[in-house]
Design a protein around this motif. Structure first.
Motif, PDB file in Angstrom:
ATOM      1  N   GLN A   1      73.846  53.908  27.913  1.00  0.00           N
ATOM      2  CA  GLN A   1      72.327  53.919  27.871  1.00  0.00           C
ATOM      3  C   GLN A   1      71.494  54.900  28.699  1.00  0.00           C
ATOM      4  N   LYS A   3      71.252  58.348  28.704  1.00  0.00           N
ATOM      5  CA  LYS A   3      72.079  59.523  28.300  1.00  0.00           C
ATOM      6  C   LYS A   3      71.679  60.714  27.478  1.00  0.00           C
ATOM      7  N   PHE A   4      71.710  61.689  27.910  1.00  0.00           N
ATOM      8  CA  PHE A   4      71.223  62.924  27.082  1.00  0.00           C
ATOM      9  C   PHE A   4      72.410  63.799  26.864  1.00  0.00           C
ATOM     10  N   THR A   5      72.781  63.765  25.546  1.00  0.00           N
ATOM     11  CA  THR A   5      74.190  64.387  25.236  1.00  0.00           C
ATOM     12  C   THR A   5      73.888  65.724  24.270  1.00  0.00           C
ATOM     13  N   TYR A  25      75.830  55.024  15.584  1.00  0.00           N
ATOM     14  CA  TYR A  25      74.591  54.475  15.878  1.00  0.00           C
ATOM     15  C   TYR A  25      74.112  53.445  15.165  1.00  0.00           C
ATOM     16  N   VAL A 123      67.633  55.468  19.874  1.00  0.00           N
ATOM     17  CA  VAL A 123      68.364  56.848  19.637  1.00  0.00           C
ATOM     18  C   VAL A 123      67.615  58.022  19.087  1.00  0.00           C
ATOM     19  N   ARG A 150      63.180  62.756  26.987  1.00  0.00           N
ATOM     20  CA  ARG A 150      64.181  62.365  27.795  1.00  0.00           C
ATOM     21  C   ARG A 150      63.625  61.369  28.481  1.00  0.00           C
ATOM     22  N   CYS A 154      65.088  58.064  27.163  1.00  0.00           N
ATOM     23  CA  CYS A 154      66.187  57.575  28.281  1.00  0.00           C
ATOM     24  C   CYS A 154      65.779  56.959  29.525  1.00  0.00           C
ATOM     25  N   ASN A 160      69.157  56.702  24.072  1.00  0.00           N
ATOM     26  CA  ASN A 160      69.914  57.932  24.221  1.00  0.00           C
ATOM     27  C   ASN A 160      69.372  59.133  23.317  1.00  0.00           C
ATOM     28  N   VAL A 162      70.475  62.783  21.553  1.00  0.00           N
ATOM     29  CA  VAL A 162      71.564  63.560  21.266  1.00  0.00           C
ATOM     30  C   VAL A 162      70.908  64.682  20.387  1.00  0.00           C
ATOM     31  N   ASP A 188      73.635  65.250  30.367  1.00  0.00           N
ATOM     32  CA  ASP A 188      74.725  64.216  31.010  1.00  0.00           C
ATOM     33  C   ASP A 188      76.192  64.106  30.353  1.00  0.00           C
TER      34      ASP A 188
END
Length: 249
Positions: A1, A3-5, A25, A123, A150, A154, A160, A162, A188
């Motif tokens: 949890q 996180k930035f992907t 998700y 998400v 973010r 986040c 999250n 993405v 991340d």
């Protein structure tokens, strides 16, 4: 949890990663806001069905909030005038403002509004961010949009984010490369899909570089990099170490 992907593709199509995260998700019971700027809802729905997920049902029960960017652009540019109090998330196209505040408000209301507590972590999924630049958004506005997303998703909601971006190291599109490089510094986790330098191969469709940004959390740490090759099949993707494909073995 939290996180930035970043999903990044070069000389190949990395959309298979978007379909994976979307189905992953939704199956996990998360509340998903999907900003789809590249394809129609029917396209994502057909692929999701192959992966065992019903997007239409997810929309009906309020788990999936879907922004169909192609349709929104057409409605905004050629459709009827928008109703008062209901601005389009892509209203920057009409010249009423150069920022993406309306798009951020759409994301914030979708994930933090009424009914959000009945689902797991929120998400935000964006496919793909490079389209905003093509539509005329400034690089600073795009980076500001991601920054506020973010902070909201986040940090505040412990969810999250993405995001998929296209990149080409030999490209003359300086604005897109500026956005890509900036996002890489704040991610991340980076999943970087690349086409093979040797060209087409029926048994290997590309390679993926997995970069875990350990240095983002601890300055003394080095980023962990893993490289695999992959082959996209009808319902899944096969990953293997370099040199261990069917073409070699």
């Amino acid at each position: 949890q939290g996180k930035f992907t970043l999903l990044r593709d070069t000389r190949t199509d990395g959309s298979f990663l978007v379909h994976h995260f979307l189905s992953f998700y939704l199956r996990a019971g998360c509340k998903v806001c999907f900003v789809a700027l590249l394809q129609s809802f029917s396209h994502y729905s057909i692929v999701a069905q192959k992966l065992g997920v019903n997007l239409a049902a997810a929309k009906e029960r309020g788990q999936l909030v879907f922004l169909e960017g192609l349709k929104s652009c057409l409605d905004l540019l050629f459709g009827e005038e928008e109703q008062p109090g209901q601005p389009s998330p892509l209203q920057f196209l009409s010249g009423s403002g150069c920022d993406l505040r309306a798009l951020f408000d759409f994301v914030r209301v979708s994930l933090a509004g009424a009914g959000a507590d009945s689902w797991n972590v929120p998400v935000l999924l964006v496919d793909d961010l490079s389209v905003l630049l093509s539509l005329g958004a400034a690089p600073v506005a795009v980076l500001d949009f991601i920054h506020y997303c973010r902070v909201c998703v986040c940090c505040q909601l412990k969810g999250n984010v993405v995001v998929l971006v296209h990149s080409n190291e030999d490209s003359e599109d300086e604005e897109n490369e500026l956005v890509v490089n900036s996002l890489c510094h704040h991610s991340d986790l980076i999943l970087w899909a690349e086409g093979l330098a040797t060209g087409f191969c029926k048994d290997v469709h590309g390679q993926i570089k997995i970069i875990k940004r350990l240095s983002l959390r601890q300055a003394a740490q080095q980023d962990l990099v893993q490289i695999y090759q992959y082959k996209i099949q009808d319902r899944n993707v096969t990953f293997f170490a370099r040199g261990l494909s069917a073409a070699v073995l």
